[in-house]
Design a protein around this motif. Sequence first.
Motif, PDB file in Angstrom:
ATOM      1  N   ARG A  45      30.053  43.754  36.103  1.00  0.00           N
ATOM      2  CA  ARG A  45      29.322  44.848  36.758  1.00  0.00           C
ATOM      3  C   ARG A  45      29.176  44.575  38.252  1.00  0.00           C
ATOM      4  NH1 ARG A  45      25.211  44.413  32.177  1.00  0.00           N
ATOM      5  NH2 ARG A  45      25.905  45.926  30.622  1.00  0.00           N
ATOM      6  N   THR A  46      28.832  43.345  38.589  1.00  0.00           N
ATOM      7  CA  THR A  46      28.709  42.975  40.002  1.00  0.00           C
ATOM      8  C   THR A  46      30.050  43.111  40.709  1.00  0.00           C
ATOM      9  OG1 THR A  46      26.916  41.440  39.481  1.00  0.00           O
ATOM     10  CG2 THR A  46      28.070  41.111  41.572  1.00  0.00           C
ATOM     11  N   ALA A  47      31.124  42.697  40.013  1.00  0.00           N
ATOM     12  CA  ALA A  47      32.456  42.727  40.616  1.00  0.00           C
ATOM     13  C   ALA A  47      32.952  44.139  40.864  1.00  0.00           C
ATOM     14  CB  ALA A  47      33.442  41.987  39.716  1.00  0.00           C
ATOM     15  N   LEU A  48      32.422  45.119  40.126  1.00  0.00           N
ATOM     16  CA  LEU A  48      32.853  46.499  40.340  1.00  0.00           C
ATOM     17  C   LEU A  48      32.514  46.948  41.756  1.00  0.00           C
ATOM     18  CD1 LEU A  48      34.119  49.002  39.034  1.00  0.00           C
ATOM     19  CD2 LEU A  48      31.844  49.649  38.228  1.00  0.00           C
ATOM     20  N   ASP A  49      31.326  46.623  42.212  1.00  0.00           N
ATOM     21  CA  ASP A  49      30.941  46.972  43.585  1.00  0.00           C
ATOM     22  C   ASP A  49      31.745  46.165  44.602  1.00  0.00           C
ATOM     23  OD1 ASP A  49      29.050  48.815  42.722  1.00  0.00           O
ATOM     24  OD2 ASP A  49      27.475  47.285  42.583  1.00  0.00           O
ATOM     25  N   GLU A  50      31.946  44.874  44.319  1.00  0.00           N
ATOM     26  CA  GLU A  50      32.725  44.030  45.226  1.00  0.00           C
ATOM     27  C   GLU A  50      34.162  44.525  45.333  1.00  0.00           C
ATOM     28  OE1 GLU A  50      32.300  40.211  43.502  1.00  0.00           O
ATOM     29  OE2 GLU A  50      30.277  39.867  44.277  1.00  0.00           O
ATOM     30  N   ALA A  51      34.713  44.999  44.216  1.00  0.00           N
ATOM     31  CA  ALA A  51      36.094  45.479  44.216  1.00  0.00           C
ATOM     32  C   ALA A  51      36.242  46.734  45.062  1.00  0.00           C
ATOM     33  CB  ALA A  51      36.550  45.748  42.778  1.00  0.00           C
ATOM     34  N   ARG A  52      35.230  47.595  45.067  1.00  0.00           N
ATOM     35  CA  ARG A  52      35.292  48.784  45.923  1.00  0.00           C
ATOM     36  C   ARG A  52      35.379  48.377  47.390  1.00  0.00           C
ATOM     37  NH1 ARG A  52      30.807  50.665  42.585  1.00  0.00           N
ATOM     38  NH2 ARG A  52      31.572  52.100  40.978  1.00  0.00           N
ATOM     39  N   ALA A  53      34.618  47.346  47.769  1.00  0.00           N
ATOM     40  CA  ALA A  53      34.649  46.868  49.156  1.00  0.00           C
ATOM     41  C   ALA A  53      36.007  46.271  49.490  1.00  0.00           C
ATOM     42  CB  ALA A  53      33.540  45.837  49.370  1.00  0.00           C
ATOM     43  N   ALA A  54      36.586  45.554  48.536  1.00  0.00           N
ATOM     44  CA  ALA A  54      37.891  44.932  48.774  1.00  0.00           C
ATOM     45  C   ALA A  54      38.968  45.986  48.968  1.00  0.00           C
ATOM     46  CB  ALA A  54      38.245  44.014  47.603  1.00  0.00           C
ATOM     47  N   VAL A  55      38.902  47.068  48.192  1.00  0.00           N
ATOM     48  CA  VAL A  55      39.874  48.154  48.348  1.00  0.00           C
ATOM     49  C   VAL A  55      39.745  48.770  49.736  1.00  0.00           C
ATOM     50  CG1 VAL A  55      40.485  50.465  47.565  1.00  0.00           C
ATOM     51  CG2 VAL A  55      40.047  48.661  45.890  1.00  0.00           C
ATOM     52  N   ALA A  56      38.510  48.964  50.184  1.00  0.00           N
ATOM     53  CA  ALA A  56      38.286  49.556  51.505  1.00  0.00           C
ATOM     54  C   ALA A  56      38.800  48.662  52.617  1.00  0.00           C
ATOM     55  CB  ALA A  56      36.791  49.827  51.697  1.00  0.00           C
ATOM     56  N   ASP A  57      38.819  47.350  52.374  1.00  0.00           N
ATOM     57  CA  ASP A  57      39.280  46.390  53.385  1.00  0.00           C
ATOM     58  C   ASP A  57      40.768  46.553  53.686  1.00  0.00           C
ATOM     59  OD1 ASP A  57      38.944  43.955  55.026  1.00  0.00           O
ATOM     60  OD2 ASP A  57      40.243  43.056  53.513  1.00  0.00           O
ATOM     61  N   GLY A  58      41.548  46.956  52.669  1.00  0.00           N
ATOM     62  CA  GLY A  58      42.952  47.266  52.889  1.00  0.00           C
ATOM     63  C   GLY A  58      43.875  46.082  53.050  1.00  0.00           C
ATOM     64  N   GLY A  59      43.464  44.880  52.648  1.00  0.00           N
ATOM     65  CA  GLY A  59      44.328  43.711  52.753  1.00  0.00           C
ATOM     66  C   GLY A  59      45.374  43.660  51.648  1.00  0.00           C
ATOM     67  N   LEU A  60      46.169  42.599  51.668  1.00  0.00           N
ATOM     68  CA  LEU A  60      47.222  42.403  50.675  1.00  0.00           C
ATOM     69  C   LEU A  60      46.754  41.442  49.590  1.00  0.00           C
ATOM     70  CD1 LEU A  60      50.337  41.906  53.001  1.00  0.00           C
ATOM     71  CD2 LEU A  60      49.691  43.988  51.766  1.00  0.00           C
ATOM     72  N   VAL A  61      47.201  41.680  48.366  1.00  0.00           N
ATOM     73  CA  VAL A  61      46.989  40.734  47.273  1.00  0.00           C
ATOM     74  C   VAL A  61      48.345  40.388  46.685  1.00  0.00           C
ATOM     75  CG1 VAL A  61      44.657  41.493  46.749  1.00  0.00           C
ATOM     76  CG2 VAL A  61      46.589  42.571  45.594  1.00  0.00           C
ATOM     77  N   LEU A  62      48.422  39.195  46.092  1.00  0.00           N
ATOM     78  CA  LEU A  62      49.705  38.684  45.604  1.00  0.00           C
ATOM     79  C   LEU A  62      49.746  38.667  44.087  1.00  0.00           C
ATOM     80  CD1 LEU A  62      51.852  35.917  47.062  1.00  0.00           C
ATOM     81  CD2 LEU A  62      51.262  35.723  44.656  1.00  0.00           C
ATOM     82  N   VAL A  63      50.914  38.984  43.525  1.00  0.00           N
ATOM     83  CA  VAL A  63      51.173  38.854  42.087  1.00  0.00           C
ATOM     84  C   VAL A  63      52.477  38.091  41.899  1.00  0.00           C
ATOM     85  CG1 VAL A  63      49.961  40.972  41.489  1.00  0.00           C
ATOM     86  CG2 VAL A  63      52.427  41.065  41.939  1.00  0.00           C
ATOM     87  N   GLY A  64      52.678  37.606  40.688  1.00  0.00           N
ATOM     88  CA  GLY A  64      53.921  36.912  40.358  1.00  0.00           C
ATOM     89  C   GLY A  64      55.031  37.876  39.987  1.00  0.00           C
ATOM     90  N   ARG A  65      56.127  37.306  39.510  1.00  0.00           N
ATOM     91  CA  ARG A  65      57.280  38.121  39.132  1.00  0.00           C
ATOM     92  C   ARG A  65      58.141  37.323  38.169  1.00  0.00           C
ATOM     93  NH1 ARG A  65      59.053  39.003  43.932  1.00  0.00           N
ATOM     94  NH2 ARG A  65      61.166  38.138  44.118  1.00  0.00           N
ATOM     95  N   ARG A  66      58.596  37.951  37.116  1.00  0.00           N
ATOM     96  CA  ARG A  66      59.447  37.293  36.120  1.00  0.00           C
ATOM     97  C   ARG A  66      60.882  37.760  36.307  1.00  0.00           C
ATOM     98  NH1 ARG A  66      58.156  34.876  31.039  1.00  0.00           N
ATOM     99  NH2 ARG A  66      60.035  33.782  30.385  1.00  0.00           N
ATOM    100  N   HIS A  67      61.834  36.832  36.177  1.00  0.00           N
ATOM    101  CA  HIS A  67      63.251  37.164  36.259  1.00  0.00           C
ATOM    102  C   HIS A  67      63.922  36.919  34.915  1.00  0.00           C
ATOM    103  CE1 HIS A  67      63.090  36.271  40.844  1.00  0.00           C
ATOM    104  NE2 HIS A  67      62.947  37.558  40.625  1.00  0.00           N
ATOM    105  N   LEU A  68      64.834  37.790  34.549  1.00  0.00           N
ATOM    106  CA  LEU A  68      65.534  37.661  33.272  1.00  0.00           C
ATOM    107  C   LEU A  68      66.281  36.337  33.180  1.00  0.00           C
ATOM    108  CD1 LEU A  68      66.407  38.997  30.598  1.00  0.00           C
ATOM    109  CD2 LEU A  68      68.338  40.015  31.834  1.00  0.00           C
ATOM    110  N   ARG A  69      66.806  35.851  34.302  1.00  0.00           N
ATOM    111  CA  ARG A  69      67.604  34.629  34.292  1.00  0.00           C
ATOM    112  C   ARG A  69      66.789  33.381  34.641  1.00  0.00           C
ATOM    113  NH1 ARG A  69      73.221  35.462  34.447  1.00  0.00           N
ATOM    114  NH2 ARG A  69      73.780  37.652  34.439  1.00  0.00           N
ATOM    115  N   SER A  70      65.478  33.495  34.563  1.00  0.00           N
ATOM    116  CA  SER A  70      64.642  32.355  34.914  1.00  0.00           C
ATOM    117  C   SER A  70      63.695  32.031  33.770  1.00  0.00           C
ATOM    118  CB  SER A  70      63.839  32.662  36.180  1.00  0.00           C
ATOM    119  OG  SER A  70      63.125  31.524  36.596  1.00  0.00           O
TER     120      SER A  70
END
Length: 767
Positions: free
Chosen positions: A624-649
Amino acid sequence: MSETTARPAAQTTRTTTHRYTCPLCEATCGLLVEVGHPDGAAPRVVQARGNPDDVFSKGFACPKGLAIGELQHDPDRLRAPLVDGEETTWEHAWSVVAERLGRVVTEHGRGALGLYLGNPNVHNLAGQLYVGAVAKAAGTRNIFSASTTDQMPKQVATTYMFGDPLTVPIPDVDRTDLLVVLGADPLTSNGSLWTAPDMPGRLRALRKRGGRLVVVDPRTSRTAKAADTHLAIRPGTDVFLLAAVAHVLLAEGLADVGPHVGAHLEGLDALPEVLAPFTPDAVAPVVGIPAEAVTTLARDLAAARSAAVYGRIGTTTVRFGTLTSWLVDVVNTLTGNLDAPGGVMFPLAAAGQRNSSPTSRARSPRFGRWTSAERGLPEVLGELPTAALAEEILGGHVRGLVTVAGNPALSAPDGGRLGKALDGLDVLICVDLYRTETAARADVVLPVPGPLARPHYDLTFNQFACRNTAHFSPAVLPAEGDVEPEWRTLCRLAGVLQTLAPQVDPDAVDALVVSALLGQHVAAEGSPVHGRDVADLVAQVSTAADGTPRTGDVRMLDALLRLGPYGDGFGARPDGLTLDRLAAAPDGLDLGPLEPRLPEVLRTPSGRVELAPAPVVADVARLRTALDEARAAVADGGLVLVGRRHLRSNNSWAHNLPSLVTGSNTCTLHIHPDDAAARGIVDGAPVAVTSSAGSVETVAEVTDRIRAGVVSLPHGWGHAVDGAGLSVARTADGDGGANVNVLVPPEVDPLSGTAVLNGYAVEVAAV
């Protein structure tokens, strides 16, 4: 095995074709491995291809499986023990192992030892059977594994809900009408915690029968590209989406658990209040998906004749991994799809599945029995978070480390500090195929046979399979060089850890392990061998039907099969399964589709499905607390990183096979055109990626297949490490690629201790 004779050549060559179950990923595809036997030379793999007669995979195989011969014959693979980087004899290697581990124990106690278990342990028979003995013999609480960088939240959630960490409901993909996939790319991964070979064929069949595929992913992955609906969610917010879906189901009166599950369900009445704040309107700005689409997803799940929701690594390696994993099965339950054909179901594996064993009893989950020294992070299922490994070493709490089939130098979080920590250990012992980036730092490296030089049976992945099957594969080739069978190495390692003396008989350790297994069943009421003589049972599994002696992993497997739900019970069910009978079916045995298994699978103290476990519900306050924090993070407009899977890896070792380091299997940073333009980044240009933990340089790949505000870098790269014996990987993708784990901060999901590998903030700049 079939045998043919090739056309005459300079050397007369006989070829044999062997059936073998691929051990390189969770799909367990059946292979036909053609082996050439040149006169006067060692046999070699000529080619591998899918086995059309395999009862499960029916001819499908991915590029990794087809490259298994390349892995088997890789000249970089170790063929003798190493001490301080030099080849040596086994006896010398064991003497060094005992002496250097003994020094740590003498000076600092067993609490200064650590053990790291890598993902490949669950892909091979010996690793599945004997690492427990190694951990017990070490006598330390400093146990770390790949589980806390992968699937541990799912195991914690299922322990609370169903009573066992491996009682994971699996999508019945062959019968479902609506499949919803979150944070996963099964067309690339071939499934994970979901064994379903030929996922492309299974998804085509879903469409052909009029079913639908919905994918929730910030990237347009291969699976997302094939979906009927793709919801490009913001990373790490799947928990809010699922909470809102559950909210709609409850608020609109759409929830219907059905009488079968309802008779064994606890906690349903608590959910409306728990999930009240997470309306579609409240979560829409955070997840980046319109409220109408969230509501439609909930209604579609409720209306479907059958549906299955599946979440994987993008939903587990995040700040709320356990809550997300719990909500996946809350939604499956509320829509009437738990333990139902076409929904999510519980496999019944032929061997090793605890929820079918009389030795498995109901017990209350107990986590946090001890904590890490530096941050006080709690133990979960006998492990400490791998995100704490670097700080535990640097703080002097772990001074000697043993790794088994693991490469934490590349695969563990806080990679920058971890590299320095590994360099500062008093002793490092590695059991591995290669001199990896971790093993390059080792005092001793103990080699194991290549994949085709050992027998194979999938104890773990049959427990996650979309159909009940069983396959046994004898070794195809003899071991190359001076390499012991893996079970012998692990048994001797357990003995050396226990005694701190090099002179250990691995056969004696093996005998203790098999006797302990059989002793548990002899003592268990309801077991077919209850009250029998353990020594007599050991004797029965120590000889094959043809009189061949059995020891080690195949003896243990025979015992597990005979004690399993299809087994002969050591004569109690004369027509039941034994290893001899399974070996007589080289294409595998089809044991049938998944069937409803409630309440027999349940091992919760109440004997019921716990839909609102107290520790999980308590963590919703953090959400519940993070819901408000997440709204602020979206407004900040920065980048977030995710991984990626490859078929040959497939983890870091796949990068040493030339045929797999091709095509799209490259270590580039995916970035949306808008984000690239705002930062003056052009396609193919070098960029620096920086987080709170560290910085790496890589190459930008500008693509609209990722949503704005998100960048993606694959896991398992960073091979330019001095001393590593991976000649292809070191030069692959230019200079071995960038280690994404240098960027990963040591943050964990508090309920599971799992590292936050996805959805953390980064900055990207042109170099």
